[in-house]
Design an enzyme around this catalytic site. Structure first.
Site, PDB file in Angstrom:
ATOM      1  N   GLN A  58      -0.435  -6.954   7.066  1.00  0.00           N
ATOM      2  CA  GLN A  58       0.961  -6.876   7.541  1.00  0.00           C
ATOM      3  C   GLN A  58       1.218  -7.785   8.745  1.00  0.00           C
ATOM      4  OE1 GLN A  58       3.503  -5.299   6.178  1.00  0.00           O
ATOM      5  NE2 GLN A  58       2.438  -4.100   4.630  1.00  0.00           N
ATOM      6  N   CYS A  96       2.657   1.959  -1.724  1.00  0.00           N
ATOM      7  CA  CYS A  96       1.457   2.257  -2.500  1.00  0.00           C
ATOM      8  C   CYS A  96       1.273   3.758  -2.669  1.00  0.00           C
ATOM      9  CB  CYS A  96       0.231   1.665  -1.825  1.00  0.00           C
ATOM     10  SG  CYS A  96       0.612   0.135  -1.002  1.00  0.00           S
TER      11      CYS A  96
HETATM   12  C1  LIG Z   1      -2.030  -2.874   5.491  1.00  0.00           C
HETATM   13  C2  LIG Z   1      -2.213  -3.133   4.025  1.00  0.00           C
HETATM   14  N1  LIG Z   1      -3.436  -3.406   3.558  1.00  0.00           N
HETATM   15  C3  LIG Z   1      -3.652  -3.654   2.261  1.00  0.00           C
HETATM   16  C4  LIG Z   1      -2.631  -3.634   1.347  1.00  0.00           C
HETATM   17  C5  LIG Z   1      -2.950  -3.855  -0.097  1.00  0.00           C
HETATM   18  O1  LIG Z   1      -2.413  -5.007  -0.578  1.00  0.00           O
HETATM   19  P1  LIG Z   1      -2.284  -5.288  -2.164  1.00  0.00           P
HETATM   20  O2  LIG Z   1      -1.631  -4.069  -2.748  1.00  0.00           O
HETATM   21  O3  LIG Z   1      -1.421  -6.490  -2.203  1.00  0.00           O
HETATM   22  O4  LIG Z   1      -3.643  -5.526  -2.675  1.00  0.00           O
HETATM   23  C6  LIG Z   1      -1.333  -3.363   1.776  1.00  0.00           C
HETATM   24  C7  LIG Z   1      -0.202  -3.277   0.825  1.00  0.00           C
HETATM   25  O5  LIG Z   1       0.774  -2.618   1.046  1.00  0.00           O
HETATM   26  C8  LIG Z   1      -1.114  -3.123   3.165  1.00  0.00           C
HETATM   27  O6  LIG Z   1       0.094  -2.852   3.646  1.00  0.00           O
END
Ligand SMILES: Cc1ncc(COP(=O)(O)O)c(C=O)c1O
Length: 374
Positions: free
Chosen positions: A179, A325
């Site tokens: 982020q 997520c």
């Molecule tokens: C802080 C953080 N780390 C990791 C991720 C994971 O990213 P991705 O879903 O693109 O693999 C996210 C996604 O929202 C995130 O906000």
């Protein structure tokens, strides 16, 4: 998206047209496999190397310290599992409000949790007291994806450096900077990290593009075995378009980051000010000082965030409760609970994350909409 106020940039950002343009040839005339032995393939390999050097530049790293991955989740898994598989008797520390893509792989091993203070910043004394002789990895995110608080990475690095003295086992420091890329300095030696996760989908680049910085000397075990691409750490035919897109996106956001951060900080201040005058019952969660400039996180006491989100959507405003997520998850956010918020308060909270298209008029309209709903 005409007529829509999009306030969920922490979940996804639109691909910048300049990024898309840089990627396009690698789907068509430059489709070659980077490992092939003819000239057009060498040129594709050059493009991959250029992308690697481009990412390395913004991190102050060497190109061979950049491993391209399919997004942030994979980079986090590579860092954590890559270390922990080598040390079955070792333990690792994570902050209580890490993203699931850190908490879940860490949970496969001896995972210990560092407390978070009520303002959404890591409890450094708790960290110091929990590192023991068997701790081999500490993972603390750069900026939190829900409340946007920026973590004291340099202080964490200092504590780790101190604890590293007179040890037999390594003690590595990983940060998830998924982020942070739009607004913060990513220079790895200034921050003192050994591994850093970068995520293209949050910086106006393609989803499923990402990278892990792995400092020279850090040993990792691969998650994926095969043809030995990415120094053997991430086998599989390289996603050249993804790597080129990630590098182009990172270059654009890092070049503009100070100007854009200043612009958004003004909008953030405007939002807080208007909110306080129109909706005095609303609580703003997390430190205001150590905060990403695009993040607004609020509790509307007595309200239900699922209903608020639906009503906001009807008013043309797209926002989030917790992180995307875990949006389908019924449980209240683990991030908010780590700050000490009770379930009812967590369920009355909203995350609004601004981005390049957000204007002062949109901020005013959003506060007005919230006032009508509250
Ligand atoms: C802080 C953080 N780390 C990791 C991720 C994971 O990213 P991705 O879903 O693109 O693999 C996210 C996604 O929202 C995130 O906000």
């Amino acid at each position: 998206m005409a007529g829509v106020i999009y306030l969920d940039h922490a979940a996804a950002t639109p691909v910048d047209p300049r990024v898309l343009k840089a990627m396009q040839p690698f789907f068509s005339e430059r489709f070659f496999n980077a490992s092939a032995t003819y000239l057009p393939a060498f040129k594709v390999r050059d493009a991959l190397n250029e992308a690697r050097a481009g990412v390395a530049h913004w991190l102050g790293a060497k190109p061979n310290e950049i491993i391209f991955t399919a997004g942030g989740t994979e980079a986090n898994n590579l860092a954590i599992q890559g270390v922990m598989r080598q040390f079955p008797d070792g333990n690792m520390l994570v902050s209580a409000f890490e993203h699931e893509s850190v908490l879940e792989p860490a949970g496969q091993y001896d995972r210990r949790v560092i407390k978070v203070l009520a303002d959404g910043r890591l409890d450094l004394e708790d960290l110091r007291s929990k590192i023991d002789d068997k701790t081999v990895l500490v993972s603390v995110m750069y900026a939190n994806n829900e409340i946007g608080t920026i973590q004291p990475l340099r202080e964490v690095a200092r504590i780790i450096a101190d604890k590293r003295r007179n040890r037999k086992l390594p003690l590595y420091f990983h940060t998830d900077a998924a982020q942070a890329g739009n607004y913060l300095d990513l220079h790895v030696s200034r921050l003192g990290v050994d591994m850093m996760t970068i995520n293209g989908g949050k910086i106006y680049g393609p989803k499923q593009s990402g990278a892990l910085f792995v400092k020279t000397g850090v040993k990792l075990e691969p998650l994926v075995y095969g043809g030995g691409q990415e120094r053997g750490l991430r086998s599989g035919t390289e996603n050249i378009a993804g790597a080129v897109g990630l590098a182009a996106a990172l270059n654009l956001v890092q070049t503009d980051r100070q100007v854009e951060a200043t612009r958004l900080k003004q909008l953030q201040n405007q939002f807080f000010k208007e909110l306080e005058s129109r909706l005095p019952a609303v609580v703003i969660n997390g430190s205001r000082r150590f905060r990403l400039p695009n993040n607004l996180h609020l509790t509307l006491p007595g309200h239900d965030n699922e209903r608020l989100l639906l009503e906001l959507e009807q008013a043309g405003i797209l926002a989030a409760a917790g992180s995307a997520c875990s949006a389908s998850n019924e449980l209240p956010s683990h991030v908010l609970k780590s700050l000490g918020l009770d379930d009812a308060t967590a369920r009355a909270s909203l995350r609004l994350t601004m981005g390049r298209q957000t204007t002062p008029v949109m901020v005013r309209q959003t506060v007005k909409a919230l006032q009508e709903l509250a």
